[in-house]
Design a protein around this motif. Structure first.
Motif, PDB file in Angstrom:
ATOM      1  N   PHE A 115      30.687  58.770  40.219  1.00 21.24           N
ATOM      2  CA  PHE A 115      32.254  58.602  40.404  1.00 21.24           C
ATOM      3  C   PHE A 115      32.929  59.285  39.791  1.00 21.24           C
ATOM      4  N   ASP A 116      34.669  60.530  40.019  1.00 19.70           N
ATOM      5  CA  ASP A 116      34.710  60.897  39.934  1.00 19.70           C
ATOM      6  C   ASP A 116      35.940  61.180  37.946  1.00 19.70           C
ATOM      7  N   GLY A 117      35.766  59.974  37.777  1.00 16.53           N
ATOM      8  CA  GLY A 117      36.020  59.296  36.752  1.00 16.53           C
ATOM      9  C   GLY A 117      36.402  58.145  36.766  1.00 16.53           C
ATOM     10  N   TYR A 118      36.987  56.989  35.735  1.00 14.36           N
ATOM     11  CA  TYR A 118      38.269  55.775  35.431  1.00 14.36           C
ATOM     12  C   TYR A 118      38.443  55.395  36.442  1.00 14.36           C
ATOM     13  N   GLU A 119      39.283  56.186  36.532  1.00 19.40           N
ATOM     14  CA  GLU A 119      40.252  55.210  37.914  1.00 19.40           C
ATOM     15  C   GLU A 119      39.869  55.460  39.376  1.00 19.40           C
ATOM     16  N   ASP A 120      38.713  56.083  39.640  1.00 20.04           N
ATOM     17  CA  ASP A 120      37.177  56.102  40.898  1.00 20.04           C
ATOM     18  C   ASP A 120      37.048  54.859  41.279  1.00 20.04           C
ATOM     19  N   PHE A 121      36.148  54.573  39.766  1.00 19.68           N
ATOM     20  CA  PHE A 121      34.989  53.862  38.997  1.00 19.68           C
ATOM     21  C   PHE A 121      35.729  52.145  39.763  1.00 19.68           C
ATOM     22  N   ARG A 122      37.007  52.599  38.831  1.00 19.19           N
ATOM     23  CA  ARG A 122      37.649  50.772  38.997  1.00 19.19           C
ATOM     24  C   ARG A 122      38.228  50.398  40.742  1.00 19.19           C
ATOM     25  N   ALA A 123      38.747  51.387  41.138  1.00 24.68           N
ATOM     26  CA  ALA A 123      38.767  51.065  42.282  1.00 24.68           C
ATOM     27  C   ALA A 123      38.443  49.811  42.592  1.00 24.68           C
ATOM     28  N   PRO A 124      37.588  49.802  43.225  1.00 25.93           N
ATOM     29  CA  PRO A 124      36.610  48.744  43.917  1.00 25.93           C
ATOM     30  C   PRO A 124      36.893  47.295  43.158  1.00 25.93           C
ATOM     31  N   PHE A 125      36.929  47.029  41.679  1.00 25.80           N
ATOM     32  CA  PHE A 125      37.601  46.077  41.048  1.00 25.80           C
ATOM     33  C   PHE A 125      38.975  45.960  41.165  1.00 25.80           C
ATOM     34  N   ARG A 126      40.106  47.011  41.618  1.00 29.97           N
ATOM     35  CA  ARG A 126      41.442  46.521  41.343  1.00 29.97           C
ATOM     36  C   ARG A 126      41.697  46.135  42.912  1.00 29.97           C
ATOM     37  N   ASP A 127      41.153  46.544  44.326  1.00 31.96           N
ATOM     38  CA  ASP A 127      40.971  45.976  45.098  1.00 31.96           C
ATOM     39  C   ASP A 127      40.408  44.389  45.505  1.00 31.96           C
ATOM     40  N   ALA A 128      39.114  44.814  44.588  1.00 39.58           N
ATOM     41  CA  ALA A 128      38.811  42.569  44.867  1.00 39.58           C
ATOM     42  C   ALA A 128      40.235  41.622  44.359  1.00 39.58           C
ATOM     43  N   ILE A 129      40.816  42.274  43.090  1.00 40.48           N
ATOM     44  CA  ILE A 129      41.752  41.231  42.915  1.00 40.48           C
ATOM     45  C   ILE A 129      42.676  40.718  43.828  1.00 40.48           C
ATOM     46  N   ARG A 130      43.016  42.724  44.570  1.00 38.57           N
ATOM     47  CA  ARG A 130      44.829  42.326  44.940  1.00 38.57           C
ATOM     48  C   ARG A 130      44.256  41.334  46.468  1.00 38.57           C
ATOM     49  N   ARG A 131      42.722  41.778  46.977  1.00 36.67           N
ATOM     50  CA  ARG A 131      42.467  40.865  48.539  1.00 36.67           C
ATOM     51  C   ARG A 131      41.936  39.368  47.480  1.00 36.67           C
ATOM     52  N   GLY A 132      42.062  39.281  46.292  1.00 39.71           N
ATOM     53  CA  GLY A 132      41.466  37.977  46.286  1.00 39.71           C
ATOM     54  C   GLY A 132      41.135  36.535  46.824  1.00 39.71           C
ATOM     55  N   THR A 133      40.576  36.025  45.928  1.00 38.87           N
ATOM     56  CA  THR A 133      39.962  34.988  46.736  1.00 38.87           C
ATOM     57  C   THR A 133      41.025  33.529  46.904  1.00 38.87           C
ATOM     58  N   ALA A 134      41.001  32.889  47.689  1.00 41.91           N
ATOM     59  CA  ALA A 134      41.725  31.598  48.144  1.00 41.91           C
ATOM     60  C   ALA A 134      42.157  30.911  46.513  1.00 41.91           C
ATOM     61  N   SER A 135      43.336  30.742  46.768  1.00 37.74           N
ATOM     62  CA  SER A 135      43.484  29.789  44.944  1.00 37.74           C
ATOM     63  C   SER A 135      43.616  28.473  45.838  1.00 37.74           C
ATOM     64  N   PHE A 136      43.482  27.817  45.110  1.00 38.20           N
ATOM     65  CA  PHE A 136      42.808  25.957  44.832  1.00 38.20           C
ATOM     66  C   PHE A 136      44.820  25.156  44.605  1.00 38.20           C
ATOM     67  N   PRO A 137      45.300  25.350  44.793  1.00 41.02           N
ATOM     68  CA  PRO A 137      46.651  24.805  43.743  1.00 41.02           C
ATOM     69  C   PRO A 137      46.374  23.327  43.634  1.00 41.02           C
ATOM     70  N   ASP A 138      45.750  22.343  44.811  1.00 42.07           N
ATOM     71  CA  ASP A 138      45.713  20.942  44.619  1.00 42.07           C
ATOM     72  C   ASP A 138      44.781  20.660  43.742  1.00 42.07           C
ATOM     73  N   ARG A 139      43.904  21.877  43.538  1.00 36.46           N
ATOM     74  CA  ARG A 139      42.872  21.636  42.552  1.00 36.46           C
ATOM     75  C   ARG A 139      43.235  21.878  41.402  1.00 36.46           C
ATOM     76  N   ALA A 140      44.709  23.012  41.320  1.00 37.17           N
ATOM     77  CA  ALA A 140      44.725  23.004  40.040  1.00 37.17           C
ATOM     78  C   ALA A 140      45.578  22.161  38.790  1.00 37.17           C
ATOM     79  N   ARG A 141      45.974  21.324  40.179  1.00 31.83           N
ATOM     80  CA  ARG A 141      46.988  20.435  40.106  1.00 31.83           C
ATOM     81  C   ARG A 141      46.552  19.116  39.487  1.00 31.83           C
ATOM     82  N   TRP A 142      45.215  18.868  40.177  1.00 28.50           N
ATOM     83  CA  TRP A 142      44.735  17.565  39.659  1.00 28.50           C
ATOM     84  C   TRP A 142      43.877  17.723  38.098  1.00 28.50           C
TER      85      TRP A 142
END
Length: 295
Positions: free
Chosen positions: A67-94
């Motif tokens: 990678f070019d540097g740390y920012e380039d290295f962490r970009a895929p991780f930031r994108d994964a969070i941005r597009r993250g998995t669906a939340s589970f509000p019913d489970r959270a309330r339970w």
């Protein structure tokens, strides 16, 4: 390739390049492998402080793996969070309702939440193709040795017991009165070793894996970190989430993974497996091992 797979590929690259990294870069890489969720939300200074290295160490590590540097290295991780998995509000309330239910409600909610989260995180990081490849190695092997000590010994024996309903080549080790390295004395390239250990990693498991590699066995490793010695040495590595509010390691995701792996083995097997399982259970019925057969 989706963002989750891209971030997983970065972790794979760190593992592949491990031996080429300097000791300080390995400290940085170990932190990333054990805490991938921190990468997308941490600056280079924050993650360096957490890993107890200098910020430049993370920059050099990122460049060393392409990678070019740390920012380039962490970009895929930031994108994964941005597009993250669906939340589970019913489970959270339970879970919140459980937490308010009394003196032990909070503990109950923590235990339930960690068990669900461990399974989700484990299977989010494993794809079906990886399981298929491991299952085919198991099915085509001469013998399968499943190694676990401490709580993992029970998991190894449970897996072996389930497999024995249709297959004969499975052995849980260490066997009573023996040790793992002796149990592997006559194993070779025709055989498979499934080795399991979580932090703190058991030395007898690590030594048995080293020996098995020297003898040519195919290694299937199950552990709780990409930095685990068992994962590093495995031909087919599987990382499980084992976090728990209690002092003992959680086996929930390990058992779920083993059950899924066994189902893949059966799916990869020939039709005779179905006949063997049916024969096994018919024999049990004839011997009256089930209560309903005695009524």
């Amino acid at each position: 390739m989706n963002d989750t797979n891209v971030s997983t590929a970065v972790l794979d690259r760190l593992t592949e390049e491990w031996d080429a990294l300097t000791p300080e870069a390995q400290k940085a890489a170990r932190y990333v492998l054990e805490n991938p969720a921190d990468v997308g939300v941490s600056t280079v200074r924050e993650i360096a402080e957490a890993a107890n290295v200098k910020p430049n160490t993370f920059v050099r590590m990122a460049r060393q793996v392409g990678f070019d540097g740390y920012e380039d290295f962490r970009a895929p991780f930031r994108d994964a969070i941005r597009r993250g998995t669906a939340s589970f509000p019913d489970r959270a309330r339970w879970l919140q309702d459980i937490g308010r239910s009394g003196a032990l409600g909070g503990l109950y909610a923590d235990m339930v939440g960690s068990a669900i989260r461990n399974i989700e995180e484990t299977f989010a990081g494993i794809d079906a193709e990886a399981l298929r490849a491991a299952a085919e190695m198991i099915w085509t092997s001469r013998q399968v040795f499943t190694l676990g000590v401490g709580v993992m010994n029970a998991n190894a024996r449970n897996f072996t017991y389930l497999a024995s309903t249709g297959m004969k080549q499975f052995h849980a080790i260490p066997q009573p009165g023996s040790n793992a390295v002796d149990d592997l004395a006559w194993a070779d390239g025709q055989d498979v070793l499934i080795a399991m250990t979580c932090k703190p990693y058991r030395t007898e498991v690590i030594e048995a894996v080293k020996l098995a590699r020297d003898q040519g066995l195919t290694i299937i490793g199950i552990s709780d970190s990409r930095a685990s010695p068992v994962i590093m040495m495995a031909d087919h590595p599987f990382v499980v989430a084992a976090d728990t509010p209690q002092f003992f390691p959680s086996s929930v995701s390990t058992i779920a993974l083993l059950e899924t792996l066994l189902s893949f083995v059966i799916a990869s097997a020939s039709d005779e497996i179905v006949e063997r399982v049916e024969k096994f259970h018919l024999r049990r019925h004839r011997l009256g091992l089930y209560a309903e057969d005695r009524e």
